[in-house]
Design an enzyme around this catalytic site. Structure first.
Site, PDB file in Angstrom:
ATOM      1  CE  LYS A 159     -10.235   7.141  12.140  1.00  0.00           C
ATOM      2  NZ  LYS A 159      -9.592   6.636  10.911  1.00  0.00           N
ATOM      3  CG  ASN A 160     -11.631   5.273   7.568  1.00  0.00           C
ATOM      4  OD1 ASN A 160     -10.976   6.031   8.283  1.00  0.00           O
ATOM      5  ND2 ASN A 160     -11.569   3.958   7.679  1.00  0.00           N
TER       6      ASN A 160
ATOM      7  CB  CYS B 231      -3.137   3.738  13.925  1.00  0.00           C
ATOM      8  SG  CYS B 231      -4.665   4.076  14.799  1.00  0.00           S
TER       9      CYS B 231
ATOM     10  NE  ARG C  94      -1.046   4.061   8.200  1.00  0.00           N
ATOM     11  CZ  ARG C  94      -2.175   4.364   8.830  1.00  0.00           C
ATOM     12  NH1 ARG C  94      -2.159   4.615  10.114  1.00  0.00           N
ATOM     13  NH2 ARG C  94      -3.316   4.415   8.176  1.00  0.00           N
TER      14      ARG C  94
ATOM     15  CG  ASP D 136      -9.521   0.267   9.173  1.00  0.00           C
ATOM     16  OD1 ASP D 136      -8.301   0.169   9.340  1.00  0.00           O
ATOM     17  OD2 ASP D 136     -10.068   1.308   8.740  1.00  0.00           O
TER      18      ASP D 136
ATOM     19  NE  ARG E 206      -6.700   8.688  15.779  1.00  0.00           N
ATOM     20  CZ  ARG E 206      -6.122   7.960  14.828  1.00  0.00           C
ATOM     21  NH1 ARG E 206      -5.315   7.000  15.145  1.00  0.00           N
ATOM     22  NH2 ARG E 206      -6.327   8.215  13.568  1.00  0.00           N
TER      23      ARG E 206
HETATM   24  C1  UD1 Z   1      -5.824   2.196   4.923  1.00  0.00           C
HETATM   25  C2  UD1 Z   1      -6.843   1.194   4.417  1.00  0.00           C
HETATM   26  C3  UD1 Z   1      -8.199   1.807   4.584  1.00  0.00           C
HETATM   27  C4  UD1 Z   1      -8.372   2.181   6.042  1.00  0.00           C
HETATM   28  C5  UD1 Z   1      -7.256   3.125   6.504  1.00  0.00           C
HETATM   29  C6  UD1 Z   1      -7.345   3.484   7.959  1.00  0.00           C
HETATM   30  C7  UD1 Z   1      -6.639  -0.387   2.588  1.00  0.00           C
HETATM   31  C8  UD1 Z   1      -6.245  -0.605   1.175  1.00  0.00           C
HETATM   32  N1  UD1 Z   1      -6.553   0.873   3.058  1.00  0.00           N
HETATM   33  O1  UD1 Z   1      -5.928   3.358   4.154  1.00  0.00           O
HETATM   34  O2  UD1 Z   1      -9.199   0.900   4.183  1.00  0.00           O
HETATM   35  O3  UD1 Z   1      -9.585   2.765   6.242  1.00  0.00           O
HETATM   36  O4  UD1 Z   1      -6.025   2.500   6.272  1.00  0.00           O
HETATM   37  O5  UD1 Z   1      -6.899   2.486   8.784  1.00  0.00           O
HETATM   38  O6  UD1 Z   1      -7.070  -1.298   3.255  1.00  0.00           O
HETATM   39  N2  UD1 Z   1       1.274   2.691   0.580  1.00  0.00           N
HETATM   40  C9  UD1 Z   1       2.508   2.965   0.029  1.00  0.00           C
HETATM   41  N3  UD1 Z   1       2.723   4.207  -0.472  1.00  0.00           N
HETATM   42  C10 UD1 Z   1       1.769   5.177  -0.470  1.00  0.00           C
HETATM   43  C11 UD1 Z   1       0.516   4.880   0.092  1.00  0.00           C
HETATM   44  C12 UD1 Z   1       0.302   3.621   0.615  1.00  0.00           C
HETATM   45  O7  UD1 Z   1       3.388   2.110   0.013  1.00  0.00           O
HETATM   46  O8  UD1 Z   1       2.030   6.285  -0.968  1.00  0.00           O
HETATM   47  C13 UD1 Z   1       1.010   1.350   1.147  1.00  0.00           C
HETATM   48  C14 UD1 Z   1       0.828   1.400   2.658  1.00  0.00           C
HETATM   49  O9  UD1 Z   1       2.041   1.336   3.332  1.00  0.00           O
HETATM   50  C15 UD1 Z   1      -0.030   0.194   2.918  1.00  0.00           C
HETATM   51  C16 UD1 Z   1      -0.912   0.125   1.680  1.00  0.00           C
HETATM   52  O10 UD1 Z   1      -0.214   0.858   0.673  1.00  0.00           O
HETATM   53  O11 UD1 Z   1       0.742  -0.973   2.972  1.00  0.00           O
HETATM   54  C17 UD1 Z   1      -2.328   0.664   1.909  1.00  0.00           C
HETATM   55  O12 UD1 Z   1      -2.247   1.981   2.093  1.00  0.00           O
HETATM   56  P1  UD1 Z   1      -3.461   3.017   1.914  1.00  0.00           P
HETATM   57  O13 UD1 Z   1      -4.676   2.394   1.341  1.00  0.00           O
HETATM   58  O14 UD1 Z   1      -2.911   4.204   1.287  1.00  0.00           O
HETATM   59  O15 UD1 Z   1      -3.667   3.338   3.419  1.00  0.00           O
HETATM   60  P2  UD1 Z   1      -4.654   4.305   4.015  1.00  0.00           P
HETATM   61  O16 UD1 Z   1      -5.082   5.351   3.063  1.00  0.00           O
HETATM   62  O17 UD1 Z   1      -4.106   4.678   5.327  1.00  0.00           O
END
Ligand code: UD1
Length: 420
Positions: free
Chosen positions: A22-23, A116, A121, A307, A399
Protein backbone atom coordinates in the site's frame (compact mmCIF):
# COMPACT_ATOMS: atom_id res chain seq x y z
CA UNK A 1 -20.36 0.89 6.61
CA UNK A 2 -19.22 -2.68 6.84
CA UNK A 3 -18.75 -5.16 9.63
CA UNK A 4 -16.77 -8.37 9.94
CA UNK A 5 -18.24 -11.23 11.93
CA UNK A 6 -15.56 -13.60 13.13
CA UNK A 7 -15.99 -16.95 14.82
CA UNK A 8 -12.75 -17.34 16.73
CA UNK A 9 -10.53 -20.15 18.02
CA UNK A 10 -9.80 -21.77 14.67
CA UNK A 11 -6.33 -22.66 13.49
CA UNK A 12 -4.83 -20.73 10.61
CA UNK A 13 -2.81 -22.65 8.07
CA UNK A 14 -1.82 -23.06 4.46
CA UNK A 15 -0.13 -20.89 1.86
CA UNK A 16 -0.76 -17.41 0.57
CA UNK A 17 0.79 -14.71 -1.59
CA UNK A 18 1.26 -11.33 0.03
CA UNK A 19 -0.22 -8.27 -1.70
CA UNK A 20 1.77 -5.37 -3.17
CA UNK A 21 2.65 -2.62 -0.71
CA UNK A 22 0.00 0.00 0.00
CA UNK A 23 2.67 2.49 1.01
CA UNK A 24 4.47 1.99 -2.31
CA UNK A 25 1.65 1.85 -4.80
CA UNK A 26 0.14 5.19 -3.72
CA UNK A 27 3.38 7.23 -4.15
CA UNK A 28 3.99 5.43 -7.45
CA UNK A 29 0.57 6.46 -8.68
CA UNK A 30 1.27 10.08 -7.67
CA UNK A 31 4.65 9.82 -9.43
CA UNK A 32 2.92 8.75 -12.63
CA UNK A 33 1.63 12.36 -12.90
CA UNK A 34 5.23 13.38 -13.68
CA UNK A 35 5.69 10.79 -16.43
CA UNK A 36 3.67 12.55 -19.15
CA UNK A 37 2.70 9.30 -20.87
CA UNK A 38 1.70 5.70 -20.24
CA UNK A 39 3.07 3.68 -17.33
CA UNK A 40 2.03 0.21 -16.23
CA UNK A 41 2.13 -0.71 -12.56
CA UNK A 42 1.84 -4.37 -11.55
CA UNK A 43 1.29 -6.12 -8.20
CA UNK A 44 -1.17 -3.34 -7.27
CA UNK A 45 -3.16 -4.36 -4.19
CA UNK A 46 -6.96 -4.35 -4.47
CA UNK A 47 -7.42 -1.94 -1.56
CA UNK A 48 -9.72 1.04 -1.27
CA UNK A 49 -6.87 3.57 -0.95
CA UNK A 50 -5.60 2.50 -4.35
CA UNK A 51 -9.05 3.08 -5.88
CA UNK A 52 -9.09 6.53 -4.22
CA UNK A 53 -5.73 7.31 -5.87
CA UNK A 54 -7.18 6.22 -9.23
CA UNK A 55 -10.11 8.59 -8.68
CA UNK A 56 -7.68 11.45 -7.99
CA UNK A 57 -5.75 10.66 -11.20
CA UNK A 58 -8.93 10.50 -13.27
CA UNK A 59 -10.13 13.77 -11.73
CA UNK A 60 -6.86 15.42 -12.81
CA UNK A 61 -7.49 14.31 -16.39
CA UNK A 62 -5.15 11.32 -16.46
CA UNK A 63 -6.66 7.97 -17.30
CA UNK A 64 -6.08 5.34 -14.68
CA UNK A 65 -7.63 1.98 -15.47
CA UNK A 66 -7.42 -1.66 -14.55
CA UNK A 67 -5.84 -3.92 -17.14
CA UNK A 68 -5.31 -7.63 -16.85
CA UNK A 69 -3.65 -7.77 -13.42
CA UNK A 70 -2.08 -4.32 -13.52
CA UNK A 71 -2.99 -0.64 -13.52
CA UNK A 72 -2.30 1.51 -16.56
CA UNK A 73 -1.97 5.25 -16.07
CA UNK A 74 -1.79 7.71 -18.93
CA UNK A 75 -0.74 11.15 -17.74
CA UNK A 76 -0.21 12.55 -21.25
CA UNK A 77 -2.76 15.28 -20.55
CA UNK A 78 -3.39 16.91 -17.19
CA UNK A 79 -6.60 18.95 -17.33
CA UNK A 80 -6.74 20.30 -13.80
CA UNK A 81 -4.50 20.84 -10.80
CA UNK A 82 -6.96 20.87 -7.92
CA UNK A 83 -7.94 17.94 -5.76
CA UNK A 84 -11.38 18.21 -4.15
CA UNK A 85 -11.84 18.01 -0.42
CA UNK A 86 -13.67 14.67 -0.48
CA UNK A 87 -10.83 12.97 -2.39
CA UNK A 88 -8.13 14.55 -0.20
CA UNK A 89 -9.90 13.38 2.94
CA UNK A 90 -9.98 9.75 1.84
CA UNK A 91 -6.33 9.10 2.58
CA UNK A 92 -3.26 10.71 4.00
CA UNK A 93 -1.16 9.83 0.98
CA UNK A 94 -3.15 12.26 -1.17
CA UNK A 95 -0.79 14.98 0.10
CA UNK A 96 2.05 13.74 -2.09
CA UNK A 97 0.11 14.69 -5.21
CA UNK A 98 1.20 18.19 -4.17
CA UNK A 99 4.87 17.60 -5.09
CA UNK A 100 3.93 15.77 -8.28
CA UNK A 101 1.49 18.46 -9.49
CA UNK A 102 3.86 21.30 -8.63
CA UNK A 103 6.63 19.50 -10.48
CA UNK A 104 4.54 18.83 -13.58
CA UNK A 105 2.17 21.82 -13.73
CA UNK A 106 3.83 24.40 -11.48
CA UNK A 107 0.69 24.81 -9.45
CA UNK A 108 -1.88 22.94 -7.42
CA UNK A 109 -4.77 23.45 -5.05
CA UNK A 110 -5.36 20.84 -2.37
CA UNK A 111 -6.91 20.60 1.08
CA UNK A 112 -5.40 19.19 4.23
CA UNK A 113 -5.24 15.40 3.85
CA UNK A 114 -7.31 12.85 5.75
CA UNK A 115 -6.29 9.29 6.58
CA UNK A 116 -6.12 7.44 9.86
CA UNK A 117 -6.59 9.45 13.04
CA UNK A 118 -3.30 8.78 14.80
CA UNK A 119 -2.98 12.17 16.50
CA UNK A 120 -1.70 15.38 14.89
CA UNK A 121 -0.19 14.76 11.48
CA UNK A 122 1.25 18.10 10.40
CA UNK A 123 2.72 18.72 6.95
CA UNK A 124 4.98 21.65 7.89
CA UNK A 125 8.13 19.84 6.68
CA UNK A 126 6.53 19.21 3.29
CA UNK A 127 5.54 22.85 2.92
CA UNK A 128 8.79 24.42 4.07
CA UNK A 129 10.81 22.17 1.73
CA UNK A 130 8.63 23.11 -1.24
CA UNK A 131 9.02 26.80 -0.33
CA UNK A 132 12.76 26.33 -0.29
CA UNK A 133 12.47 25.01 -3.84
CA UNK A 134 10.71 28.20 -4.93
CA UNK A 135 7.04 27.41 -4.37
CA UNK A 136 4.70 30.09 -3.10
CA UNK A 137 2.25 28.61 -0.63
CA UNK A 138 -0.93 30.22 0.62
CA UNK A 139 -3.07 28.56 3.23
CA UNK A 140 -6.58 29.63 4.04
CA UNK A 141 -10.12 28.30 4.46
CA UNK A 142 -8.74 24.74 4.72
CA UNK A 143 -7.09 24.97 1.33
CA UNK A 144 -3.43 24.96 0.33
CA UNK A 145 -2.65 26.92 -2.81
CA UNK A 146 0.80 26.30 -4.26
CA UNK A 147 2.40 27.84 -7.29
CA UNK A 148 5.84 28.14 -8.78
CA UNK A 149 5.36 30.50 -11.73
CA UNK A 150 9.09 30.44 -12.53
CA UNK A 151 9.33 26.69 -12.00
CA UNK A 152 10.84 24.87 -9.05
CA UNK A 153 14.57 24.89 -8.49
CA UNK A 154 16.85 22.44 -6.71
CA UNK A 155 17.71 23.07 -3.07
CA UNK A 156 19.60 21.53 -0.20
CA UNK A 157 17.04 20.37 2.35
CA UNK A 158 17.84 18.90 5.74
CA UNK A 159 14.77 17.32 7.28
CA UNK A 160 14.46 17.73 11.06
CA UNK A 161 12.96 14.21 11.13
CA UNK A 162 13.16 11.56 8.37
CA UNK A 163 9.49 11.92 7.45
CA UNK A 164 8.32 9.41 4.85
CA UNK A 165 5.70 11.70 3.32
CA UNK A 166 7.95 14.77 3.23
CA UNK A 167 10.78 12.78 1.61
CA UNK A 168 8.34 11.55 -1.07
CA UNK A 169 6.95 15.00 -1.71
CA UNK A 170 10.41 16.53 -2.11
CA UNK A 171 11.56 13.75 -4.46
CA UNK A 172 8.46 14.24 -6.62
CA UNK A 173 8.88 18.02 -6.71
CA UNK A 174 12.60 17.76 -7.52
CA UNK A 175 12.45 15.31 -10.44
CA UNK A 176 11.59 18.01 -13.03
CA UNK A 177 13.03 20.99 -11.10
CA UNK A 178 15.94 23.05 -12.38
CA UNK A 179 19.24 21.78 -10.94
CA UNK A 180 20.16 19.53 -8.07
CA UNK A 181 18.19 18.80 -4.91
CA UNK A 182 19.85 17.18 -1.93
CA UNK A 183 17.73 15.73 0.87
CA UNK A 184 19.61 15.09 4.08
CA UNK A 185 18.16 13.02 6.89
CA UNK A 186 15.76 11.53 4.32
CA UNK A 187 13.51 8.58 5.14
CA UNK A 188 15.04 5.17 4.28
CA UNK A 189 11.90 3.04 4.15
CA UNK A 190 11.84 0.39 1.38
CA UNK A 191 8.86 2.25 -0.12
CA UNK A 192 11.09 5.31 -0.65
CA UNK A 193 13.54 3.14 -2.60
CA UNK A 194 10.68 1.72 -4.64
CA UNK A 195 9.61 5.26 -5.56
CA UNK A 196 13.17 6.18 -6.58
CA UNK A 197 13.49 3.00 -8.66
CA UNK A 198 10.18 3.67 -10.41
CA UNK A 199 11.13 7.26 -11.23
CA UNK A 200 14.60 6.24 -12.45
CA UNK A 201 13.01 3.55 -14.65
CA UNK A 202 11.06 6.39 -16.26
CA UNK A 203 14.06 8.65 -16.87
CA UNK A 204 14.64 10.47 -13.56
CA UNK A 205 18.14 10.90 -12.16
CA UNK A 206 18.04 10.06 -8.47
CA UNK A 207 20.79 8.58 -6.32
CA UNK A 208 20.48 7.61 -2.70
CA UNK A 209 22.90 6.44 -0.06
CA UNK A 210 22.04 6.15 3.60
CA UNK A 211 19.84 9.05 4.56
CA UNK A 212 21.00 11.24 1.66
CA UNK A 213 19.10 11.47 -1.61
CA UNK A 214 20.38 13.47 -4.59
CA UNK A 215 17.97 14.33 -7.37
CA UNK A 216 19.27 15.85 -10.58
CA UNK A 217 16.38 17.63 -12.24
CA UNK A 218 15.65 16.53 -15.82
CA UNK A 219 13.64 18.36 -18.51
CA UNK A 220 11.12 15.56 -18.90
CA UNK A 221 10.60 11.92 -18.07
CA UNK A 222 10.48 9.16 -20.69
CA UNK A 223 7.80 6.72 -19.57
CA UNK A 224 8.85 3.11 -19.78
CA UNK A 225 6.42 0.70 -21.43
CA UNK A 226 7.61 -2.10 -19.16
CA UNK A 227 5.50 -3.36 -16.31
CA UNK A 228 6.79 -2.00 -13.00
CA UNK A 229 6.09 -4.34 -10.08
CA UNK A 230 5.28 -2.83 -6.68
CA UNK A 231 7.31 -4.27 -3.79
CA UNK A 232 5.58 -6.68 -1.37
CA UNK A 233 3.68 -5.24 1.59
CA UNK A 234 5.83 -5.79 4.68
CA UNK A 235 3.03 -4.65 7.02
CA UNK A 236 0.49 -7.05 5.49
CA UNK A 237 3.11 -9.82 5.85
CA UNK A 238 3.57 -8.94 9.54
CA UNK A 239 -0.21 -8.98 9.96
CA UNK A 240 -0.51 -12.51 8.60
CA UNK A 241 2.41 -13.60 10.82
CA UNK A 242 0.37 -12.29 13.75
CA UNK A 243 -2.75 -14.16 12.60
CA UNK A 244 -0.80 -17.44 12.48
CA UNK A 245 1.03 -16.74 15.76
CA UNK A 246 -2.17 -15.94 17.66
CA UNK A 247 -4.25 -18.83 16.26
CA UNK A 248 -1.63 -21.53 16.14
CA UNK A 249 -0.88 -23.32 12.91
CA UNK A 250 1.50 -23.35 10.01
CA UNK A 251 1.54 -20.68 7.34
CA UNK A 252 3.72 -20.16 4.30
CA UNK A 253 3.68 -16.52 3.22
CA UNK A 254 4.93 -16.23 -0.34
CA UNK A 255 5.91 -13.32 -2.59
CA UNK A 256 7.20 -11.22 0.30
CA UNK A 257 10.55 -9.65 1.05
CA UNK A 258 11.92 -10.99 4.37
CA UNK A 259 14.90 -8.58 4.31
CA UNK A 260 12.46 -5.67 4.72
CA UNK A 261 11.26 -7.29 7.95
CA UNK A 262 14.50 -7.67 9.90
CA UNK A 263 13.13 -5.68 12.84
CA UNK A 264 9.84 -7.61 12.88
CA UNK A 265 10.56 -11.30 12.38
CA UNK A 266 12.73 -11.82 15.52
CA UNK A 267 9.80 -10.67 17.67
CA UNK A 268 7.69 -13.61 16.52
CA UNK A 269 10.60 -15.93 17.33
CA UNK A 270 10.79 -14.31 20.76
CA UNK A 271 7.09 -15.16 21.18
CA UNK A 272 8.00 -18.82 20.70
CA UNK A 273 7.05 -19.25 17.02
CA UNK A 274 9.32 -21.13 14.64
CA UNK A 275 10.15 -18.99 11.60
CA UNK A 276 12.16 -19.81 8.50
CA UNK A 277 12.83 -17.33 5.70
CA UNK A 278 13.94 -18.61 2.31
CA UNK A 279 13.97 -16.58 -0.89
CA UNK A 280 10.77 -14.57 -1.00
CA UNK A 281 8.99 -16.83 1.51
CA UNK A 282 8.38 -16.78 5.22
CA UNK A 283 7.24 -19.94 6.96
CA UNK A 284 5.79 -19.64 10.46
CA UNK A 285 4.71 -22.39 12.84
CA UNK A 286 2.97 -21.50 16.06
CA UNK A 287 1.88 -23.92 18.74
CA UNK A 288 -0.53 -21.29 20.04
CA UNK A 289 1.28 -21.06 23.42
CA UNK A 290 3.05 -17.71 23.24
CA UNK A 291 5.48 -15.77 25.41
CA UNK A 292 4.82 -12.10 26.09
CA UNK A 293 8.10 -10.35 26.80
CA UNK A 294 10.46 -7.57 25.84
CA UNK A 295 10.14 -3.93 24.85
CA UNK A 296 9.03 -2.89 21.36
CA UNK A 297 9.95 0.65 20.31
CA UNK A 298 8.51 1.97 17.06
CA UNK A 299 11.14 3.76 15.00
CA UNK A 300 11.92 4.88 11.52
CA UNK A 301 13.20 2.17 9.16
CA UNK A 302 15.17 -0.01 9.72
CA UNK A 303 13.63 0.10 13.20
CA UNK A 304 10.33 -1.53 14.16
CA UNK A 305 7.54 0.06 12.05
CA UNK A 306 4.75 2.01 13.73
CA UNK A 307 2.34 0.38 11.24
CA UNK A 308 3.06 -3.04 12.76
CA UNK A 309 2.68 -1.96 16.40
CA UNK A 310 -1.02 -2.81 16.77
CA UNK A 311 -0.83 -6.08 14.83
CA UNK A 312 2.10 -7.30 16.92
CA UNK A 313 0.29 -6.39 20.12
CA UNK A 314 -2.67 -8.70 19.36
CA UNK A 315 -0.86 -12.06 19.76
CA UNK A 316 1.10 -10.69 22.73
CA UNK A 317 -2.21 -10.21 24.56
CA UNK A 318 -2.46 -13.99 24.93
CA UNK A 319 1.12 -14.84 25.79
CA UNK A 320 2.66 -15.63 29.14
CA UNK A 321 4.38 -12.65 30.72
CA UNK A 322 4.50 -8.89 30.11
CA UNK A 323 5.58 -6.78 27.14
CA UNK A 324 6.08 -3.04 26.87
CA UNK A 325 5.40 -0.94 23.77
CA UNK A 326 6.84 2.54 23.21
CA UNK A 327 5.20 4.38 20.28
CA UNK A 328 7.66 7.01 19.09
CA UNK A 329 6.14 8.07 15.76
CA UNK A 330 2.51 9.02 16.43
CA UNK A 331 0.86 10.49 19.51
CA UNK A 332 -2.44 8.65 19.39
CA UNK A 333 -1.79 5.16 18.14
CA UNK A 334 -3.18 3.04 20.97
CA UNK A 335 -6.88 3.42 20.16
CA UNK A 336 -7.14 -0.33 19.49
CA UNK A 337 -6.16 -1.09 23.10
CA UNK A 338 -9.53 -0.02 24.54
CA UNK A 339 -11.29 -2.29 22.05
CA UNK A 340 -8.94 -5.19 22.87
CA UNK A 341 -9.78 -4.74 26.55
CA UNK A 342 -13.42 -5.43 25.66
CA UNK A 343 -12.16 -8.81 24.48
CA UNK A 344 -10.45 -9.50 27.80
CA UNK A 345 -6.96 -8.17 27.07
CA UNK A 346 -4.95 -6.68 29.91
CA UNK A 347 -3.35 -3.53 28.47
CA UNK A 348 -2.51 -0.29 30.20
CA UNK A 349 -1.74 2.51 27.76
CA UNK A 350 -0.65 5.98 28.73
CA UNK A 351 1.04 8.47 26.45
CA UNK A 352 3.73 6.74 24.43
CA UNK A 353 3.73 3.56 26.51
CA UNK A 354 1.48 0.51 26.59
CA UNK A 355 2.05 -2.38 28.97
CA UNK A 356 0.57 -5.68 27.83
CA UNK A 357 0.16 -8.43 30.39
CA UNK A 358 -0.67 -11.70 28.72
CA UNK A 359 -3.95 -13.42 29.64
CA UNK A 360 -5.02 -17.08 29.21
CA UNK A 361 -7.25 -16.22 26.27
CA UNK A 362 -9.50 -13.54 24.78
CA UNK A 363 -13.26 -13.76 24.30
CA UNK A 364 -15.39 -12.51 21.43
CA UNK A 365 -17.00 -9.07 21.72
CA UNK A 366 -18.52 -6.23 19.70
CA UNK A 367 -15.70 -3.86 18.83
CA UNK A 368 -15.03 -1.00 16.45
CA UNK A 369 -11.99 -0.62 14.19
CA UNK A 370 -10.36 2.66 15.25
CA UNK A 371 -8.13 2.93 12.17
CA UNK A 372 -6.60 0.71 9.48
CA UNK A 373 -3.89 -1.12 11.46
CA UNK A 374 -5.83 -1.03 14.72
CA UNK A 375 -8.68 -2.70 12.81
CA UNK A 376 -6.35 -5.45 11.53
CA UNK A 377 -5.16 -5.98 15.11
CA UNK A 378 -8.78 -6.48 16.21
CA UNK A 379 -9.23 -9.05 13.44
CA UNK A 380 -6.21 -10.87 14.89
CA UNK A 381 -7.59 -10.72 18.41
CA UNK A 382 -11.01 -11.94 17.21
CA UNK A 383 -9.48 -14.86 15.27
CA UNK A 384 -7.83 -16.14 18.43
CA UNK A 385 -10.73 -15.35 20.78
CA UNK A 386 -13.27 -17.81 22.15
CA UNK A 387 -16.65 -17.21 20.48
CA UNK A 388 -18.00 -14.61 18.11
CA UNK A 389 -16.72 -11.07 17.53
CA UNK A 390 -18.26 -8.32 15.47
CA UNK A 391 -15.87 -5.67 14.17
CA UNK A 392 -17.62 -2.56 12.90
CA UNK A 393 -16.12 0.09 10.61
CA UNK A 394 -14.40 -2.68 8.66
CA UNK A 395 -14.11 -0.35 5.67
CA UNK A 396 -11.10 1.14 7.46
CA UNK A 397 -9.42 -2.28 7.20
CA UNK A 398 -10.21 -2.41 3.46
CA UNK A 399 -8.05 0.70 3.01
CA UNK A 400 -4.96 -1.46 3.34
CA UNK A 401 -5.82 -5.17 3.17
CA UNK A 402 -7.11 -6.84 0.06
CA UNK A 403 -9.92 -9.40 0.41
CA UNK A 404 -9.10 -10.01 4.06
CA UNK A 405 -12.08 -12.31 4.70
CA UNK A 406 -11.46 -14.39 1.54
CA UNK A 407 -7.79 -14.80 2.41
CA UNK A 408 -8.55 -15.74 6.00
CA UNK A 409 -11.35 -18.15 5.11
CA UNK A 410 -9.02 -19.90 2.68
CA UNK A 411 -6.61 -20.34 5.60
CA UNK A 412 -9.25 -21.93 7.81
CA UNK A 413 -10.83 -18.95 9.57
CA UNK A 414 -14.55 -18.22 9.73
CA UNK A 415 -15.03 -14.58 8.72
CA UNK A 416 -18.17 -13.09 7.25
CA UNK A 417 -18.84 -9.56 6.01
CA UNK A 418 -22.12 -7.69 6.33
CA UNK A 419 -23.18 -4.19 5.48
CA UNK A 420 -24.08 -2.16 8.56
C1 UD1 B 1 4.13 7.27 8.55
C2 UD1 B 1 5.23 6.26 8.81
C3 UD1 B 1 5.26 5.33 7.64
C4 UD1 B 1 3.88 4.71 7.49
C5 UD1 B 1 2.82 5.80 7.33
C6 UD1 B 1 1.42 5.25 7.23
C7 UD1 B 1 7.36 6.59 9.93
C8 UD1 B 1 8.58 7.42 10.07
N1 UD1 B 1 6.47 6.95 8.99
O1 UD1 B 1 4.44 7.97 7.38
O2 UD1 B 1 6.23 4.32 7.84
O3 UD1 B 1 3.85 3.87 6.43
O4 UD1 B 1 2.88 6.66 8.43
O5 UD1 B 1 0.91 4.88 8.45
O6 UD1 B 1 7.21 5.59 10.61
N2 UD1 B 1 5.75 15.11 10.91
C9 UD1 B 1 5.79 16.45 11.19
N3 UD1 B 1 5.73 17.33 10.16
C10 UD1 B 1 5.66 16.93 8.86
C11 UD1 B 1 5.63 15.55 8.59
C12 UD1 B 1 5.68 14.66 9.64
O7 UD1 B 1 5.85 16.84 12.36
O8 UD1 B 1 5.64 17.79 7.96
C13 UD1 B 1 5.80 14.12 12.02
C14 UD1 B 1 4.49 13.36 12.15
O9 UD1 B 1 3.56 14.04 12.92
C15 UD1 B 1 4.94 12.07 12.79
C16 UD1 B 1 6.32 11.85 12.19
O10 UD1 B 1 6.75 13.13 11.74
O11 UD1 B 1 5.08 12.22 14.17
C17 UD1 B 1 6.34 10.81 11.07
O12 UD1 B 1 5.68 11.31 10.02
P1 UD1 B 1 5.83 10.80 8.51
O13 UD1 B 1 6.91 9.81 8.33
O14 UD1 B 1 5.81 11.98 7.66
O15 UD1 B 1 4.44 10.12 8.40
P2 UD1 B 1 3.85 9.44 7.19
O16 UD1 B 1 4.46 9.91 5.92
O17 UD1 B 1 2.40 9.48 7.37
Amino acid sequence: MQKLIIQGSRRIGGEMNIQGAKNSVLPLMAASVLCGGIVNIGNCPAISDRYAAMRILNHLGCTACERDGYVQIDSGAIRRTDIPDELMREMRCSVIFMGALLGRCEKCRICFPGGCDLGPRPIDMHLSALEKMGAEINIGHGEILCSAPDGLCGAKITLPFPSVGATENIILAAVLAEGETIIQNAAREPEIHDLIKFLNTNGAEIKSAGGRIIINGVKRLTPSAELYEVIPDRIAAATYLSFAAACGGELLIKKCCPSHMDAVIPLYEQMGCYIKCFGSNIYIRSRGKLKTSGTVRTMVYPGFPTDAQAVLMAPLCIGEGTAVFVENIFENRYRHTGEMQRMGADIRAEGKVAVVTGVEGLYGAKVEAPDLRGGAALVCAALSAEGKSIISRAELIDRGYERIEDNLNRLGAAVRREAE
